[in-house]
Write an enzyme that holds these catalytic residues in place. Structure first.
Site, PDB file in Angstrom:
ATOM      1  N   VAL A 138     -43.686  73.874 -12.510  1.00 49.20           N
ATOM      2  CA  VAL A 138     -43.870  75.205 -13.096  1.00 49.20           C
ATOM      3  C   VAL A 138     -42.825  75.525 -14.152  1.00 49.20           C
ATOM      4  CG1 VAL A 138     -45.021  76.097 -11.036  1.00 49.20           C
ATOM      5  CG2 VAL A 138     -42.542  76.373 -11.288  1.00 49.20           C
TER       6      VAL A 138
ATOM      7  N   SER B 179     -39.329  88.821  -3.593  1.00 50.74           N
ATOM      8  CA  SER B 179     -38.519  88.686  -2.380  1.00 50.74           C
ATOM      9  C   SER B 179     -37.712  89.956  -2.197  1.00 50.74           C
ATOM     10  CB  SER B 179     -37.568  87.494  -2.511  1.00 50.74           C
ATOM     11  OG  SER B 179     -36.567  87.514  -1.501  1.00 50.74           O
TER      12      SER B 179
ATOM     13  N   TYR C 168     -31.112  84.294  -8.347  1.00 53.98           N
ATOM     14  CA  TYR C 168     -32.345  84.373  -7.563  1.00 53.98           C
ATOM     15  C   TYR C 168     -32.820  85.821  -7.468  1.00 53.98           C
ATOM     16  CZ  TYR C 168     -35.441  83.992  -3.473  1.00 53.98           C
ATOM     17  OH  TYR C 168     -36.506  84.058  -2.616  1.00 53.98           O
TER      18      TYR C 168
ATOM     19  N   ALA D 282     -32.094  88.358  -9.446  1.00 51.75           N
ATOM     20  CA  ALA D 282     -32.532  88.842 -10.754  1.00 51.75           C
ATOM     21  C   ALA D 282     -33.907  88.311 -11.111  1.00 51.75           C
ATOM     22  CB  ALA D 282     -31.518  88.429 -11.824  1.00 51.75           C
TER      23      ALA D 282
ATOM     24  N   ILE E 244     -38.311  84.933   6.460  1.00 49.54           N
ATOM     25  CA  ILE E 244     -39.487  84.300   7.066  1.00 49.54           C
ATOM     26  C   ILE E 244     -39.076  82.982   7.708  1.00 49.54           C
ATOM     27  CG2 ILE E 244     -41.850  83.522   6.659  1.00 49.54           C
ATOM     28  CD1 ILE E 244     -41.358  86.519   6.107  1.00 49.54           C
TER      29      ILE E 244
END
Length: 255
Positions: free
Chosen positions: A65, A143, A156, A158, A189
């Site tokens: 990605v 998240s 992460y 941001a 999780i």
């Protein structure tokens, strides 16, 4: 003018769909009648295929990605395999813990490229096919890390906050094309990665649990079921929204 009636199912590509919450989401959507393609940087090993036969039900395609050509080729492969694409779930992601004072350029660059860049690349590549489907739907993964301050997670956090902003903006841009764009916001999780972080001492389970009013970690299926709702006609009048699945962690003021 295209019909505004939503479809019950269709063809969906799930990035990061070979493991964890992505795999659970693939299973939920498959059970709901979707034709499912899972894209991942690391495709299933022979051992994983034996351990989890669900993987054999999905069209598996390699994709990075963080690289535009890889994303475009993966989307083309899915459209060729199924004859179209009507759904996209952007679940690919990872994290690397570093403090801001010690932050390496490569850390934030790679995290931004995978999370923010990955969501943008995948939506851009899927847009023509989603338009052709007449009732496209996208779910992006954010998240609670993007809403709460925790040390050593600045890039992460941001990136995840940015994904919710991208979700709102794209929802406005794509609504005239009958494409809905929403986000899911998982808390802690019970995935393999969380288990590894606890086992190595990177995070403390008791500390995490104290911040969760329900006093337990979520299960991947509990997030996947919310994604299934957002992909279904039951949420047909929802777009630009972010649904939190965290056992009450974000709203917890009991400290």
């Amino acid at each position: 003018m295209a019909s505004t009636a939503p479809q019950n199912s269709g063809i969906v590509l799930i990035t990061g769909g070979v493991r964890g919450i992505g795999l659970e989401t693939a299973s939920v959507l498959h059970q709901a009648g979707w034709k499912v393609a899972v894209g991942d940087l690391q495709l299933s090993t022979d051992d994983e295929l034996r351990e989890d036969p669900r993987l054999n039900q999905f069209f598996r395609v390699h994709m990075d990605v963080a690289e535009s050509t890889s994303v475009q080729e993966a989307v083309k492969a899915v459209v060729k395999e199924f004859g179209g694409l009507s759904g996209l779930v952007n679940a690919a992601g990872y994290n690397k813990h570093q403090s801001v004072a010690e932050l390496e350029d490569s850390t934030f660059q790679n995290l931004f490229e995978v999370h923010l860049g990955g969501v943008l690349r995948c939506m851009r590549a899927a847009f023509p096919a989603l338009c052709d489907s007449e009732h496209g739907v996208v779910v992006n993964f954010s998240s609670i890390g993007g809403r709460r301050g925790r040390p050593n997670r600045a890039p992460y956090a941001a990136a995840k906050a940015g994904i919710e902003a991208i979700t709102r903006t794209t929802a406005i841009e794509w609504a005239p094309k009958n494409i809905r764009v929403n986000a899911v916001v998982p808390g802690v999780i019970n995935t393999r990665l969380v288990q590894q972080n606890i086992a190595t001492g990177r995070v403390a389970a008791n500390s995490l649990l104290r911040g969760i009013p329900m006093r337990r970690f979520g299960e991947p299926s509990e997030v996947a079921n919310v994604v299934g709702f957002l992909m279904s006609p039951q949420s047909s009048y929802m777009t630009g929204q972010s649904l939190v699945v965290d056992g009450g962690a974000i709203i917890n003021g009991d400290w």
